[in-house]
Design a protein around this motif. Structure first.
Motif, short mmCIF file in Angstrom:
data_model
loop_
_atom_site.label_atom_id
_atom_site.label_comp_id
_atom_site.label_asym_id
_atom_site.label_seq_id
_atom_site.Cartn_x
_atom_site.Cartn_y
_atom_site.Cartn_z
N ASP A 221 -6.15 4.79 13.24
CA ASP A 221 -5.46 5.52 12.17
C ASP A 221 -4.23 4.81 11.62
O ASP A 221 -3.66 5.24 10.62
N SER A 222 -3.78 3.71 12.25
CA SER A 222 -2.47 3.18 11.90
C SER A 222 -2.50 1.69 11.59
O SER A 222 -3.54 1.05 11.58
N VAL A 236 -14.03 2.81 11.49
CA VAL A 236 -13.82 4.23 11.24
C VAL A 236 -12.33 4.52 11.18
O VAL A 236 -11.57 4.05 12.04
N ALA A 237 -11.90 5.27 10.18
CA ALA A 237 -10.49 5.65 10.04
C ALA A 237 -10.35 7.17 10.14
O ALA A 237 -11.30 7.92 9.87
N VAL A 242 -3.12 5.31 7.49
CA VAL A 242 -2.44 4.50 6.49
C VAL A 242 -3.44 4.06 5.41
O VAL A 242 -4.63 3.83 5.70
N PRO A 243 -3.00 4.00 4.15
CA PRO A 243 -3.93 3.71 3.05
C PRO A 243 -4.72 2.43 3.22
O PRO A 243 -5.91 2.37 2.87
N GLU A 244 -4.08 1.38 3.75
CA GLU A 244 -4.78 0.11 3.93
C GLU A 244 -5.98 0.27 4.86
O GLU A 244 -7.02 -0.37 4.68
N LEU A 245 -5.84 1.11 5.87
CA LEU A 245 -6.92 1.32 6.82
C LEU A 245 -8.04 2.14 6.19
O LEU A 245 -9.23 1.84 6.37
N LEU A 246 -7.67 3.17 5.46
CA LEU A 246 -8.67 4.00 4.79
C LEU A 246 -9.52 3.16 3.84
O LEU A 246 -10.73 3.38 3.70
N LEU A 251 -16.24 4.62 7.35
CA LEU A 251 -16.36 6.06 7.55
C LEU A 251 -14.98 6.63 7.81
O LEU A 251 -14.17 6.01 8.51
N VAL A 252 -14.70 7.81 7.24
CA VAL A 252 -13.43 8.50 7.47
C VAL A 252 -13.76 9.87 8.07
O VAL A 252 -14.62 10.59 7.56
#
Length: 278
Positions: A221-222, A236-237, A242-246, A251-252
């Protein structure tokens, strides 16, 4: 063998130190189905409860600097003495509240410990830590000579200057990522050897087992999860990460409060979805 899954701890497996029972059961179900599941955390081994580690098939800790599988230590990267002395010198100069994190122990100076207690339990950021505060504070050892301790990572909760500025004085050998606790702002961060990140620890496990990268799943997530999610065959996020990870993720899924790992495991076919009434 099936997939090999690497799961971040704070904000992914647990929320404010609380691990949903559904997450523990999901890990066990995936293991019964023939998948490996490893904890992949920025925390050092010393700050993860042994009972929590025991659920998993292995541990990648210190943001990739420490790797342990079946009781065998496969990697243990620590700051060389000259870098340890330099970062401690700068942290003290900028009045940092910091923890020196090694696999066997996590150290704090007497002055920093009291400031840390205030920050985690009574200050404006206390709600961001919740029950995790006890898990951080209880194992800490007091040191009067921090530069003499052996550590792999430094978590700083407060500085007189932005953490990124301190990092420029340590470049290129030491890097920094923002704190996973966003409310702490830019004067907090996690410092580590520049060549170490979670994907480096995953690669150690990959070589150990002879894995195909396509069979690797990483969930986080970070900021300190960016490299591992990019490295894995499936990334997977967590919602709200954080936006960069998404942007990187295949998959979220929902947050730990909503048993997001169960959703992830079901959608990836690691466990069966429950039969729901029509």
């Amino acid at each position: 063998m099936g997939k090999t899954v690497f799961i971040d701890f704070d904000g992914t497996y647990a929320h404010n130190g609380v691990i949903p029972a559904a997450h523990v059961e999901a890990v066990r179900r995936a293991q019964r189905n023939g998948h490996r599941v490893l904890l992949c955390t920025g925390r050092p081994k010393a700050l993860v409860a042994a009972d929590d580690v025991a659920v998993f098939d292995g541990l990648v800790a210190a943001a990739g600097g420490y790797v342990e599988v079946d009781g065998q230590v496969l990697a243990d990267r620590r700051f060389p003495a000259y870098l340890a002395a330099r970062i401690v010198e700068l942290l003290e100069a900028y009045r940092g509240v910091y923890i020196l994190e090694g696999p066997d122990a996590a150290y704090v100076t007497p002055a920093a410990r009291q400031r840390l207690i205030d920050l985690l339990t009574t200050g404006e950021h206390a709600a961001s830590f919740g029950e995790a505060a006890d898990g951080i504070l209880a194992p800490l050892l007091i040191t009067d000579d921090p530069a003499a301790e052996s550590f792999a990572k430094v978590t700083c909760f407060d500085l007189l200057v932005p953490a990124a500025r301190l990092a420029t004085e340590l470049a290129p050998e030491i890097g920094v990522v923002p704190s996973s606790i966003g409310s702490l702002g830019d004067k907090a961060g996690e410092f580590f050897l520049a060549e170490v990140n979670k994907s480096v620890g995953i690669a150690v496990v990959e070589r150990h087992f002879g894995l195909d990268r396509a069979d690797i799943v990483a969930i986080g997530d970070s900021h300190n999860d960016l490299e591992m999610v990019a490295y894995a065959g499936t990334g997977v996020a967590i919602e709200g990460g954080v936006p960069e990870l998404l942007a990187l993720a295949d998959l979220v899924v929902p947050t730990p409060e909503q048993a997001g790992l169960v959703v992830a495991f079901e959608r990836l076919g690691l466990i069966d979805s429950p039969v729901r009434a029509a």
